[in-house]
Enzyme design. Structure first.
Site, short mmCIF file in Angstrom:
data_model
loop_
_atom_site.label_atom_id
_atom_site.label_comp_id
_atom_site.label_asym_id
_atom_site.label_seq_id
_atom_site.Cartn_x
_atom_site.Cartn_y
_atom_site.Cartn_z
N TYR A 1 -13.07 -3.91 -2.06
CA TYR A 1 -14.27 -3.37 -2.70
C TYR A 1 -15.36 -4.42 -2.91
O TYR A 1 -16.52 -4.16 -2.61
CB TYR A 1 -13.94 -2.68 -4.04
CG TYR A 1 -15.14 -1.99 -4.63
CD1 TYR A 1 -15.59 -0.77 -4.10
CD2 TYR A 1 -15.85 -2.55 -5.68
CE1 TYR A 1 -16.71 -0.15 -4.62
CE2 TYR A 1 -16.98 -1.92 -6.20
CZ TYR A 1 -17.40 -0.73 -5.67
OH TYR A 1 -18.52 -0.11 -6.17
N ILE B 1 5.22 -4.88 10.03
CA ILE B 1 5.32 -4.39 8.65
C ILE B 1 4.92 -2.93 8.70
O ILE B 1 3.75 -2.60 8.91
CB ILE B 1 4.46 -5.23 7.70
CG1 ILE B 1 4.96 -6.69 7.72
CG2 ILE B 1 4.53 -4.66 6.28
CD1 ILE B 1 4.19 -7.63 6.82
N TYR C 1 -2.85 -10.56 4.39
CA TYR C 1 -2.82 -9.15 4.81
C TYR C 1 -4.25 -8.68 5.04
O TYR C 1 -5.04 -8.61 4.10
CB TYR C 1 -2.11 -8.33 3.73
CG TYR C 1 -2.05 -6.83 3.95
CD1 TYR C 1 -2.31 -6.23 5.18
CD2 TYR C 1 -1.69 -6.00 2.89
CE1 TYR C 1 -2.22 -4.86 5.35
CE2 TYR C 1 -1.59 -4.62 3.05
CZ TYR C 1 -1.88 -4.06 4.27
OH TYR C 1 -1.81 -2.70 4.43
N THR D 1 0.83 -1.20 0.00
CA THR D 1 0.00 0.00 0.00
C THR D 1 0.86 1.25 0.00
O THR D 1 0.63 2.20 -0.76
CB THR D 1 -0.92 0.01 1.24
OG1 THR D 1 -1.68 -1.19 1.26
CG2 THR D 1 -1.84 1.21 1.22
N ARG E 1 -9.12 -0.18 4.94
CA ARG E 1 -8.91 0.18 3.54
C ARG E 1 -9.74 -0.67 2.58
O ARG E 1 -10.15 -0.21 1.52
CB ARG E 1 -7.43 0.05 3.16
CG ARG E 1 -6.58 1.24 3.56
CD ARG E 1 -5.20 1.13 2.93
NE ARG E 1 -4.36 2.26 3.25
CZ ARG E 1 -4.22 3.34 2.48
NH1 ARG E 1 -4.86 3.43 1.34
NH2 ARG E 1 -3.42 4.32 2.85
N LYS F 1 -0.23 -10.39 8.09
CA LYS F 1 -0.09 -9.00 8.52
C LYS F 1 -1.47 -8.53 8.98
O LYS F 1 -2.39 -8.42 8.18
CB LYS F 1 0.41 -8.12 7.39
CG LYS F 1 0.46 -6.62 7.75
CD LYS F 1 0.86 -5.77 6.55
CE LYS F 1 0.82 -4.28 6.90
NZ LYS F 1 1.18 -3.41 5.74
#
Length: 292
Positions: free
Chosen positions: A107, A204, A133, A44, A138, A161
């Site tokens: 999304y 991370i 992840y 990201t 987000r 993560k």
């Protein structure tokens, strides 16, 4: 197992949005010499969402070449289409990455069974160590610990993560039956120190972009169980943990690196330059951490 401070490295760009390859290689070298334990390329923070496929793989390839095997390189290869995630992961393997980091599909909001099948399809298709992840803030998708436990049984899914930013979620994951060889990484700098002291294997990190030495030392102390030293270092970094998110990542961290004369001031739309109202705030955080 990869442990310690893992930088989610920025992708340096010129003001016109073109990638500054020289600055990228200089950043990679700086991280290796400053003690960063591993590098995530094109996550990201590396603006993966606005790089085309050729650029995406080229960043990974050049990072691997510059690292020369001195630290692991983890390639961001997540996508909201399973076929695309498989393609990117295979290309990252071919480019020499040591592992892949795959964000939950964003999304389209898959259910837990869809998440399991998505990750299983990638794992079955590409023989490369893969790190899950989870960043629901987000993606609009939260991968639950029960799904992580199912996926942890697959041989080349090696870690997670977790970036929800809640210590209660970290505790739930640490208490789950994930196996001794499955790594849990914090994806939230503000809670990373405590997460590692609780049993996570590393962080991370966004903060590591500007304070690689301190983040390495904090993670090392926490992994060794030295709470006093880990918390002392983390206290010096708390303003960075907070203020590198005054606007959406990576806007503030790229401004900070430009202020440190490490990279040009380039971003790609729809991201825009840091609002001038935040300059003094981010600058003060850099000074508090002793990196400016």
């Amino acid at each position: 197992m990869i442990k310690g401070s893992i930088v989610a490295i920025v992708t340096p760009m010129y003001p016109d949005g073109a990638i500054d390859w020289d600055s990228l290689l200089a950043l990679v070298e700086w991280h290796v010499t400053e003690g960063t334990d591993a590098i995530v390329a094109v996550g990201t923070t590396g603006e993966s969402a606005t790089l085309d496929v050729d650029e995406h793989i080229d960043v990974i390839r050049r990072t691997v070449k510059q690292v020369k095997g001195r630290v692991p390189v983890i390639a961001g290869t997540g996508a909201n289409a399973t076929a695309e995630a498989i393609e990117l992961t295979q290309m990252a393997k071919d480019a020499g990455a040591d592992a892949a980091l795959l964000v939950t599909p964003y999304y389209n909001k898959p259910p837990q069974e869809g998440l399991f099948r998505h990750y299983k399809a990638v794992a079955d298709a590409v023989a490369l160590p893969q790190i899950l992840y989870n960043v629901p803030g987000r993606t609009g998708c939260d991968m639950l610990p029960a799904t992580v436990a199912r996926l942890a049984k697959l041989p080349n899914i090696v870690g997670l993560k977790e970036a929800k930013g809640e210590l209660s979620r970290i505790r739930e994951l640490l208490d789950a039956d994930l196996g001794d060889d499955f790594a849990i990484y914090s994806g939230d700098d503000a809670t990373a120190c405590e997460s590692i002291l609780m049993g996570c294997h590393g962080d991370i990190s966004v903060t590591a972009n500007v304070a690689p030495r301190q983040m390495h030392e904090m993670c090392a102390a926490a992994l060794a169980g030295d709470r006093v030293r880990a918390e002392r270092i983390d206290q010096e970094l708390r303003a960075l943990h907070r203020d590198l998110f005054v606007e959406p990542n990576p806007i503030p961290v790229k401004w900070a690196l430009n202020e440190m004369n490490k990279i040009p001031a380039g971003l790609r739309l729809p991201l825009v330059a840091l609002d001038t109202a935040h300059y003094d705030t981010v600058r003060a955080a850099l000074r508090t951490a002793g990196v400016l």
